[in-house]
Design a protein around this motif. Structure first.
Motif, PDB file in Angstrom:
ATOM      1  N   GLY A  42       0.778  -1.229   0.000  1.00 21.75           N
ATOM      2  CA  GLY A  42       0.000   0.000   0.000  1.00 21.75           C
ATOM      3  C   GLY A  42       0.808   1.275   0.000  1.00 21.75           C
ATOM      4  O   GLY A  42       0.275   2.355   0.264  1.00 21.75           O
ATOM      5  N   LYS A  43       2.098   1.161  -0.285  1.00 19.00           N
ATOM      6  CA  LYS A  43       2.967   2.340  -0.260  1.00 19.00           C
ATOM      7  C   LYS A  43       3.562   2.606  -1.631  1.00 19.00           C
ATOM      8  O   LYS A  43       3.598   1.733  -2.494  1.00 19.00           O
ATOM      9  N   ASP A  44       4.045   3.825  -1.811  1.00 19.53           N
ATOM     10  CA  ASP A  44       4.763   4.167  -3.035  1.00 19.53           C
ATOM     11  C   ASP A  44       6.168   3.573  -2.991  1.00 19.53           C
ATOM     12  O   ASP A  44       6.705   3.287  -1.918  1.00 19.53           O
ATOM     13  N   ARG A  45       6.756   3.442  -4.167  1.00 23.93           N
ATOM     14  CA  ARG A  45       8.138   2.995  -4.227  1.00 23.93           C
ATOM     15  C   ARG A  45       9.025   4.077  -3.630  1.00 23.93           C
ATOM     16  O   ARG A  45       8.883   5.259  -3.951  1.00 23.93           O
ATOM     17  N   GLU A  46       9.946   3.687  -2.751  1.00 22.39           N
ATOM     18  CA  GLU A  46      10.796   4.669  -2.075  1.00 22.39           C
ATOM     19  C   GLU A  46      12.277   4.316  -2.215  1.00 22.39           C
ATOM     20  O   GLU A  46      12.651   3.147  -2.314  1.00 22.39           O
ATOM     21  N   PHE A  47      13.072   5.359  -2.186  1.00 25.08           N
ATOM     22  CA  PHE A  47      14.526   5.221  -2.263  1.00 25.08           C
ATOM     23  C   PHE A  47      15.064   4.578  -0.994  1.00 25.08           C
ATOM     24  O   PHE A  47      14.640   4.927   0.114  1.00 25.08           O
ATOM     25  N   VAL A  48      15.999   3.649  -1.146  1.00 24.31           N
ATOM     26  CA  VAL A  48      16.669   3.016  -0.008  1.00 24.31           C
ATOM     27  C   VAL A  48      18.144   3.416   0.033  1.00 24.31           C
ATOM     28  O   VAL A  48      18.629   3.946   1.027  1.00 24.31           O
ATOM     29  N   SER A  49      18.844   3.156  -1.074  1.00 25.44           N
ATOM     30  CA  SER A  49      20.272   3.416  -1.095  1.00 25.44           C
ATOM     31  C   SER A  49      20.749   3.440  -2.528  1.00 25.44           C
ATOM     32  O   SER A  49      20.114   2.850  -3.418  1.00 25.44           O
ATOM     33  N   ALA A  50      21.863   4.135  -2.769  1.00 18.99           N
ATOM     34  CA  ALA A  50      22.447   4.183  -4.105  1.00 18.99           C
ATOM     35  C   ALA A  50      23.947   4.339  -4.003  1.00 18.99           C
ATOM     36  O   ALA A  50      24.480   4.793  -2.982  1.00 18.99           O
ATOM     37  N   ILE A  51      24.601   3.947  -5.071  1.00 20.69           N
ATOM     38  CA  ILE A  51      26.043   4.134  -5.196  1.00 20.69           C
ATOM     39  C   ILE A  51      26.298   4.747  -6.556  1.00 20.69           C
ATOM     40  O   ILE A  51      25.769   4.301  -7.572  1.00 20.69           O
ATOM     41  N   SER A  52      27.077   5.830  -6.565  1.00 20.36           N
ATOM     42  CA  SER A  52      27.236   6.585  -7.789  1.00 20.36           C
ATOM     43  C   SER A  52      28.255   5.939  -8.720  1.00 20.36           C
ATOM     44  O   SER A  52      29.168   5.231  -8.287  1.00 20.36           O
ATOM     45  N   ARG A  53      28.093   6.188 -10.017  1.00 17.86           N
ATOM     46  CA  ARG A  53      29.108   5.768 -10.973  1.00 17.86           C
ATOM     47  C   ARG A  53      30.352   6.607 -10.747  1.00 17.86           C
ATOM     48  O   ARG A  53      30.307   7.656 -10.106  1.00 17.86           O
ATOM     49  N   GLY A  54      31.450   6.094 -11.207  1.00 17.85           N
ATOM     50  CA  GLY A  54      32.694   6.837 -11.036  1.00 17.85           C
ATOM     51  C   GLY A  54      33.269   6.638  -9.647  1.00 17.85           C
ATOM     52  O   GLY A  54      33.834   5.598  -9.338  1.00 17.85           O
ATOM     53  N   ASN A  55      33.065   7.613  -8.760  1.00 18.62           N
ATOM     54  CA  ASN A  55      33.735   7.551  -7.466  1.00 18.62           C
ATOM     55  C   ASN A  55      33.070   6.626  -6.457  1.00 18.62           C
ATOM     56  O   ASN A  55      33.603   6.394  -5.372  1.00 18.62           O
ATOM     57  N   GLY A  56      31.910   6.082  -6.783  1.00 20.39           N
ATOM     58  CA  GLY A  56      31.279   5.102  -5.906  1.00 20.39           C
ATOM     59  C   GLY A  56      30.799   5.658  -4.583  1.00 20.39           C
ATOM     60  O   GLY A  56      30.790   4.959  -3.569  1.00 20.39           O
ATOM     61  N   ARG A  57      30.396   6.917  -4.547  1.00 20.10           N
ATOM     62  CA  ARG A  57      29.870   7.499  -3.313  1.00 20.10           C
ATOM     63  C   ARG A  57      28.521   6.857  -2.988  1.00 20.10           C
ATOM     64  O   ARG A  57      27.724   6.600  -3.874  1.00 20.10           O
ATOM     65  N   SER A  58      28.298   6.637  -1.671  1.00 18.67           N
ATOM     66  CA  SER A  58      27.072   5.966  -1.222  1.00 18.67           C
ATOM     67  C   SER A  58      26.060   6.967  -0.694  1.00 18.67           C
ATOM     68  O   SER A  58      26.429   7.981  -0.092  1.00 18.67           O
ATOM     69  N   TYR A  59      24.801   6.646  -0.884  1.00 16.64           N
ATOM     70  CA  TYR A  59      23.693   7.479  -0.421  1.00 16.64           C
ATOM     71  C   TYR A  59      22.681   6.559   0.269  1.00 16.64           C
ATOM     72  O   TYR A  59      22.460   5.431  -0.185  1.00 16.64           O
ATOM     73  N   TYR A  60      22.062   7.064   1.325  1.00 17.70           N
ATOM     74  CA  TYR A  60      21.108   6.252   2.078  1.00 17.70           C
ATOM     75  C   TYR A  60      19.888   7.071   2.467  1.00 17.70           C
ATOM     76  O   TYR A  60      19.978   8.269   2.748  1.00 17.70           O
ATOM     77  N   ALA A  61      18.745   6.406   2.522  1.00 17.24           N
ATOM     78  CA  ALA A  61      17.573   7.008   3.131  1.00 17.24           C
ATOM     79  C   ALA A  61      17.809   7.098   4.636  1.00 17.24           C
ATOM     80  O   ALA A  61      18.493   6.249   5.214  1.00 17.24           O
ATOM     81  N   ASP A  62      17.241   8.104   5.264  1.00 17.02           N
ATOM     82  CA  ASP A  62      17.416   8.279   6.707  1.00 17.02           C
ATOM     83  C   ASP A  62      16.952   7.043   7.476  1.00 17.02           C
ATOM     84  O   ASP A  62      17.533   6.689   8.510  1.00 17.02           O
ATOM     85  N   SER A  63      15.936   6.383   6.977  1.00 15.90           N
ATOM     86  CA  SER A  63      15.346   5.242   7.691  1.00 15.90           C
ATOM     87  C   SER A  63      16.258   4.025   7.739  1.00 15.90           C
ATOM     88  O   SER A  63      16.043   3.125   8.561  1.00 15.90           O
ATOM     89  N   ILE A 106      19.814  11.055  -8.095  1.00 16.88           N
ATOM     90  CA  ILE A 106      20.115   9.688  -7.673  1.00 16.88           C
ATOM     91  C   ILE A 106      19.049   9.094  -6.766  1.00 16.88           C
ATOM     92  O   ILE A 106      18.930   7.878  -6.661  1.00 16.88           O
ATOM     93  N   ARG A 107      18.246   9.916  -6.083  1.00 15.36           N
ATOM     94  CA  ARG A 107      17.221   9.397  -5.183  1.00 15.36           C
ATOM     95  C   ARG A 107      15.844   9.270  -5.839  1.00 15.36           C
ATOM     96  O   ARG A 107      14.895   8.801  -5.202  1.00 15.36           O
ATOM     97  N   GLY A 108      15.752   9.682  -7.091  1.00 13.80           N
ATOM     98  CA  GLY A 108      14.451   9.701  -7.756  1.00 13.80           C
ATOM     99  C   GLY A 108      14.220   8.492  -8.639  1.00 13.80           C
ATOM    100  O   GLY A 108      14.940   8.285  -9.627  1.00 13.80           O
ATOM    101  N   PRO A 109      13.218   7.664  -8.335  1.00 10.66           N
ATOM    102  CA  PRO A 109      12.987   6.467  -9.150  1.00 10.66           C
ATOM    103  C   PRO A 109      12.664   6.796 -10.611  1.00 10.66           C
ATOM    104  O   PRO A 109      12.939   5.968 -11.496  1.00 10.66           O
TER     105      PRO A 109
END
Length: 125
Positions: A42-63, A106-109
């Motif tokens: 019953g929820k929308d698709r949400e961002f969890v985590s990502a890793i960027s191309r190139g330098n491989g920086r990581s991103y996370y949802a606060d949760s 990067i956080r947008g589906p």
């Protein structure tokens, strides 16, 4: 033809760990932003985590910050998500996705071109 195939989901109790993997073919994952999204009942698709191309920086949802770790194995062309201290609210279908977008997207589906079929993660209380 691009294929992203997730594996590693399952049913676990709260506090347990799981490791999800995404095997990529038809693209070189290190040249894409690679991400995990999830969609609970019953929820929308949400961002969890990502890793960027190139330098491989990581991103996370606060949760999930501090509990989940994203990584990329360039030799195996795979994307991983180590999930620790799982909570019932982490229950969802988890999707792997690939994008050539700029970092601000990067956080947008909506910016991801390729998606896997998803793997179910269920955390019982």
């Amino acid at each position: 033809q691009v294929q992203l195939v997730e594996s590693g989901g399952g049913l676990v109790q709260a506090g347990a760990s799981l490791k999800l993997s995404c095997a990529a073919s038809g693209l070189t994952s290190s040249t894409y932003n690679m991400a995990w999204f999830r969609q609970g009942p019953g929820k929308d698709r949400e961002f969890v985590s990502a890793i960027s191309r190139g330098n491989g920086r990581s991103y996370y949802a606060d949760s999930v910050l501090g509990r989940f770790t994203i990584s990329r194995d360039n030799a195996q062309n795979t994307l991983n998500l180590q999930m620790n201290s799982l909570k019932p609210e982490d229950t969802a279908v988890y999707y792997c996705a690939a994008s050539r977008g700029v970092l601000s997207t990067i956080r947008g589906p909506e910016y991801y071109s390729f998606w896997g079929q998803g793997t179910q993660v269920t955390v019982s209380s």
